[in-house]
Scaffold this motif. Structure first.
Motif, short mmCIF file in Angstrom:
data_model
loop_
_atom_site.label_atom_id
_atom_site.label_comp_id
_atom_site.label_asym_id
_atom_site.label_seq_id
_atom_site.Cartn_x
_atom_site.Cartn_y
_atom_site.Cartn_z
N LEU A 1 17.62 2.53 0.99
CA LEU A 1 17.32 1.45 1.93
C LEU A 1 17.84 0.11 1.42
O LEU A 1 18.38 -0.70 2.19
CB LEU A 1 15.81 1.36 2.14
CG LEU A 1 15.20 2.47 3.02
CD1 LEU A 1 13.70 2.57 2.80
CD2 LEU A 1 15.51 2.19 4.50
N ALA A 2 17.70 -0.14 0.12
CA ALA A 2 18.19 -1.40 -0.45
C ALA A 2 19.70 -1.50 -0.33
O ALA A 2 20.25 -2.56 -0.01
CB ALA A 2 17.76 -1.52 -1.91
N GLU A 3 20.39 -0.39 -0.59
CA GLU A 3 21.86 -0.38 -0.47
C GLU A 3 22.28 -0.67 0.98
O GLU A 3 23.25 -1.40 1.22
CB GLU A 3 22.42 0.98 -0.91
CG GLU A 3 22.29 1.28 -2.38
CD GLU A 3 23.19 0.42 -3.23
OE1 GLU A 3 24.12 -0.21 -2.68
OE2 GLU A 3 22.98 0.35 -4.45
N ARG A 4 21.56 -0.10 1.92
CA ARG A 4 21.86 -0.34 3.33
C ARG A 4 21.70 -1.81 3.67
O ARG A 4 22.54 -2.42 4.34
CB ARG A 4 20.92 0.50 4.20
CG ARG A 4 21.16 0.39 5.70
CD ARG A 4 20.08 1.15 6.45
NE ARG A 4 20.34 1.22 7.88
CZ ARG A 4 19.47 1.70 8.76
NH1 ARG A 4 18.30 2.18 8.35
NH2 ARG A 4 19.76 1.73 10.04
N SER A 5 20.62 -2.41 3.17
CA SER A 5 20.38 -3.83 3.42
C SER A 5 21.47 -4.69 2.81
O SER A 5 21.96 -5.64 3.44
CB SER A 5 19.02 -4.23 2.85
OG SER A 5 18.77 -5.59 3.06
N ILE A 6 21.88 -4.36 1.59
CA ILE A 6 22.93 -5.14 0.91
C ILE A 6 24.25 -5.06 1.67
O ILE A 6 24.91 -6.07 1.91
CB ILE A 6 23.09 -4.66 -0.55
CG1 ILE A 6 21.88 -5.10 -1.38
CG2 ILE A 6 24.39 -5.19 -1.17
CD1 ILE A 6 21.82 -4.48 -2.76
N THR A 7 24.60 -3.86 2.08
CA THR A 7 25.88 -3.66 2.79
C THR A 7 25.91 -4.46 4.10
O THR A 7 26.86 -5.20 4.37
CB THR A 7 26.10 -2.17 3.08
OG1 THR A 7 26.14 -1.45 1.84
CG2 THR A 7 27.41 -1.97 3.83
N LEU A 8 24.84 -4.34 4.89
CA LEU A 8 24.83 -5.00 6.20
C LEU A 8 24.72 -6.51 6.06
O LEU A 8 25.38 -7.25 6.80
CB LEU A 8 23.68 -4.47 7.04
CG LEU A 8 23.78 -3.00 7.49
CD1 LEU A 8 22.54 -2.59 8.28
CD2 LEU A 8 25.03 -2.78 8.34
N SER A 9 23.91 -7.00 5.14
CA SER A 9 23.77 -8.45 4.99
C SER A 9 25.04 -9.07 4.44
O SER A 9 25.39 -10.21 4.78
CB SER A 9 22.56 -8.80 4.11
OG SER A 9 22.63 -8.14 2.86
N GLN A 10 25.77 -8.34 3.59
CA GLN A 10 27.08 -8.83 3.12
C GLN A 10 28.07 -8.90 4.26
O GLN A 10 28.82 -9.88 4.39
CB GLN A 10 27.61 -7.93 2.01
CG GLN A 10 26.96 -8.19 0.65
CD GLN A 10 27.47 -7.25 -0.42
OE1 GLN A 10 27.83 -6.09 -0.16
NE2 GLN A 10 27.52 -7.72 -1.65
N GLU A 11 28.07 -7.87 5.11
CA GLU A 11 28.99 -7.87 6.25
C GLU A 11 28.70 -9.02 7.20
O GLU A 11 29.63 -9.58 7.80
CB GLU A 11 28.88 -6.53 7.00
CG GLU A 11 29.48 -5.35 6.24
CD GLU A 11 29.26 -4.03 6.96
OE1 GLU A 11 28.60 -4.04 8.03
OE2 GLU A 11 29.75 -3.00 6.47
N CYS A 12 27.43 -9.38 7.33
CA CYS A 12 27.04 -10.48 8.23
C CYS A 12 26.98 -11.82 7.52
O CYS A 12 26.60 -12.82 8.14
CB CYS A 12 25.69 -10.16 8.88
SG CYS A 12 25.74 -8.75 9.98
#
Length: 790
Positions: free
Chosen positions: A348-359
């Protein structure tokens, strides 16, 4: 009643409902009018369809909006090309919220291209604004910001003031999304002022909410609360259910941060109930997220998990890769870790990092890094955990979010806590920083937790240990803090520290470049303590020869030297219980420095030519625009005097390190100029702000004041300060001053050597290297990026 009269009646009813934001009723009226659409001329027909589409877009019925606009998209029809462009812009808006970013870019781009050469500036502004949103969702952030600014320029050329405020709001929202809270507040405040003038109450409420939200993240909680209360009153007066819901969510967040969980829960429950009644799905997610946070912070992890999972399911349905998803992912990761499921937590943390970096959402990215640091720590990888948390600290310092910064410092203290005596000072330093920030914010629950941890640390603070800079917010209530204008959190921390020192009878050293306000800070110390009613005396050491300086400060007896016809009482004695500022102390001779050291230590002086020692009671504050530590190391300044002065050492950051202050000072100085040159009020273009932010300001605040006063004089006829009113070297963003390339290269080389030496001495620990260099962690990271060392 004829069919034409009935048609006109339906259109009028639709317009009335639309103006009142009763969109469903407006759609029903317009649909009745569309039944007799053939009776209208082509332009009236196009206008009716665009109005209907606007109502569909307002209630998120995107497919129906596209269908109603389809006839206007046909090439070769008799409809004017401008109506086709208007339709394309709205289709692009619908495509964006349907998740088809590429289609949105194409439609909005085509609309802007059609409108650009026409005199329809308001329509162009709207198309460009929506094109900016599409660029932002595509991750092209610099282009999006430029597009918003172009939209604002077009709106200023147009006739519809609502387009100007809409563009300002879009710029403010963009800056908030990029964690540029100072800029966001500036744009929203300008929009608020214009909407107040227009009497647009519904927009006033939305502007107030935007200011409240940015102020909340920036740690300006008093300002947030004030705007939130006014916004809520406005929404209730208008019967704006959505506004009331969003205000309740933010109110809940504010109460929770202040340690008032029962009030927070009441607001969140109200928001959830109203959101479900009105089918406001995004607000349902936000309310569930807030209830989850309240439960988690109260130790009810199972309840928190249920709220987060329900919210994540709905958030994924709204936008699978949107902000709601990455906000909830790191929150749910915390719960999974607490439940002993580190594998799920890391996913879940990795998912959050990936999406927040993209945005490019740096605040949420910092949260995700903090959670992942705890995951690494629980798995036994302490080095990786601390490295991850350092990244979070850098982000929170960079974007200036004080509560998040305090939380990261507290977390770092937890990770360092290995019960060893060697770790105690670093643990305590981080906890003290967190306590200072939380105390300024009024975050009582978190403050109690941190203070409890501090009490468990046995090692006291060494009086020689450096004081770490932290972020404050109490001064954020108003950027005008006494004689200072300070929106920058580091500067507000410095002002608060100076106020604390006012009550302490100790010598203070103030360092800062020319024009940063060293004497003003000294006066703040003087006027904030028990000496305020006593004399304040400032003397420039560089303006006197060593002999005259000694006489001026210590006094002399009659006949002590040629021209000493009468006895003279020195400033240190005549100031009595007041304050004496010795500016440019680095220019004083070593002999004088030796005598000053003895005076400070013994609190006695001996006038020139006299053998009598006299007591003094004045407080001594020294100021310099040079690095005394470096000068002491070179033997230019007396080391013993430096270490005696540096017990209480205040460093004023240069203006180039304080972009939020450039905004605040610009507003302040421009407001001061009102009425001086025959113009009551002034406005500043975004291009001027860009130039001000890119300039290095060797003369700091004094130079900024002079530049804006000059610009106000030249702009006195129009009241609009644009780039042509600035000095030549400032007219192009990024020109950056007057250094020759050779000199800039030499300076950069010197900075690299100094930073490498500090990092080596600190064993690669950036926080310690920053302390050695006398800068903040953010300041060090800014230099590393500028010098290509990251």
């Amino acid at each position: 009643m004829t069919r034409i009269e009935e048609l006109s009646r339906f259109i009028l009813a639709g317009d009335t409902h639309r103006a009142a934001e009763a969109y469903s009723s407006a759609i029903a009226a317009y649909q009745e009018a569309l039944k007799d659409e053939p009776l209208l001329d082509p332009e009236a027909r196009a206008e009716l369809r665009v109005k209907t589409a606007d109502c569909y877009l307002a209630v998120s019925r995107y497919e129906e909006a596209k269908v109603i606009l389809e006839p206007l998209l046909e090439r070769g029809s008799r409809i004017e090309e401008v109506w086709r462009a208007r339709a394309l812009a709205r289709v692009g808006w619908a495509d964006l919220f349907r998740g088809d970013v590429n289609a949105s870019l194409e439609a909005c781009g085509d609309a802007a291209s059609i409108l650009s050469p026409t005199p329809h500036h308001d329509d162009l502004a709207e198309a460009m604004r929506w094109y900016g949103y599409a660029l932002r969702y595509a991750g092209r952030f610099e282009q999006a910001f430029d597009c918003y600014r172009d939209a604002l320029a077009a709106a200023r050329r147009g006739k519809d003031p609502s387009q100007v405020t809409a563009c300002l709001t879009s710029l403010g929202n963009f800056c908030r999304h990029q964690s540029r809270y100072g800029e966001a507040i500036t744009f929203h405040e300008e929009a608020l002022e214009l909407n107040r003038e227009r009497g647009s109450l519904n927009q006033v409420g939305k502007n107030l909410m935007n200011i409240a939200l940015s102020s909340f993240y920036a740690g300006q909680w008093a300002k947030c609360e004030e705007c939130l209360e006014e916004a809520t009153r406005t929404f209730r007066q208008l019967g704006d259910q959505r506004g009331i819901i969003l205000a309740s969510v933010l109110s809940s967040r504010l109460h929770r941060r202040r340690g008032e969980p029962s009030r927070a829960a009441a607001d969140a429950e109200l928001a959830l109930s109203l959101a479900r009644e009105s089918s406001f799905e995004r607000a349902v997610v936000l309310a569930l997220e807030e209830l989850g946070d309240i439960a988690y912070e109260s130790g009810r992890t199972e309840e928190a998990r249920r709220h987060y999972e329900d919210a994540l399911e709905s958030g994924t349905r709204i936008a699978p890769e949107g902000d709601l998803v990455y906000e909830l992912s790191w929150r749910l990761a915390r719960v999974r870790l607490a439940e002993g499921r580190p594998g799920d937590a890391e996913e879940l943390a990795e998912r959050s990092i990936t999406l927040s970096q993209e945005c490019s959402d740096r605040r949420e990215l910092g949260h995700a890094f903090t959670v992942r640091a705890r995951i690494h720590f629980e798995s036994g990888d302490r080095a990786r955990a601390i490295s991850e948390l350092e990244r979070a600290l850098e982000l929170f310092e960079e974007i200036r979010t004080p509560f998040e910064l305090a939380d990261a410092h507290e977390t770092l203290a937890d990770l360092l806590d290995d019960t060893s005596a060697e770790a105690a000072p670093a643990i305590l330093e981080n906890l003290l920083t967190a306590r200072r920030i939380l105390g300024r914010l009024g975050a009582n629950h978190a403050l109690e937790r941190v203070e409890s941890k501090i009490r468990r640390i046995e090692s006291p603070v060494s009086p020689e240990s450096p004081r770490k800079k932290s972020v404050v917010s109490e001064g954020d209530r108003d950027p005008v803090a006494g004689p200072f204008v300070a929106a920058d959190t580091d500067m507000q921390e410095l002002i608060e520290l100076a106020r604390e020192l006012a009550a302490i009878d100790a010598t203070v050293l103030i360092e800062g470049e020319t024009g940063t306000g060293k004497e003003i800070l000294c006066r703040l110390i003087h006027e904030g303590g028990p000496r305020r009613k006593r004399p304040f005396v400032a003397i420039n050491c560089a303006a006197f020869t060593p002999h005259l300086l000694e006489s001026e400060l210590f006094g002399h007896r009659k006949g002590a030297f040629t021209g000493a016809d009468t006895p003279h009482r020195g400033l240190l004695e005549s100031a009595r219980d007041g304050t004496v500022l010795l500016d440019e102390i680095d220019k004083a001779s070593v002999d004088f420095q030796t005598k000053l050291l003895r005076v400070i230590e013994e609190r006695r002086i001996r006038p020139v030519g006299s053998t009598e020692m006299r007591p003094i009671h004045a407080r001594v504050v020294c100021a310099t625009n040079r690095d005394l530590r470096e000068l002491a190391g070179q033997g230019i300044f007396l080391p013993d005097l430096y270490y005696r002065l540096a017990n209480f050492h205040l460093r004023i950051p240069p203006l180039r390190e304080r972009p939020d202050d450039i905004h605040a000072l610009c507003r302040h100085f421009v407001k001061e100029c009102g009425g001086r040159f025959g113009c009551d009020t002034y406005d500043v273009t975004p291009e001027v702000l860009a130039s001000l932010l890119s300039y290095p300001w060797p003369g700091n605040v004094r130079e900024l004041r002079n530049v804006l006063e000059s610009a106000a004089f030249f702009a006195r006829r129009t009241g609009l300060i644009d780039r042509d009113h600035l000095p030549t070297e400032m007219r192009s963003p990024g020109d950056g001053g007057t250094f020759s390339p050779f000199l800039e290269h030499r300076i950069a080389d010197f900075e690299r050597r100094e930073i490498r030496a500090a990092l080596k001495k600190a064993n690669g620990v950036k926080a310690e290297a920053a302390r050695i260099l006398g800068v903040s962690r953010k300041g060090l990271n800014d230099r590393l990026r500028r010098l290509g060392m990251l």
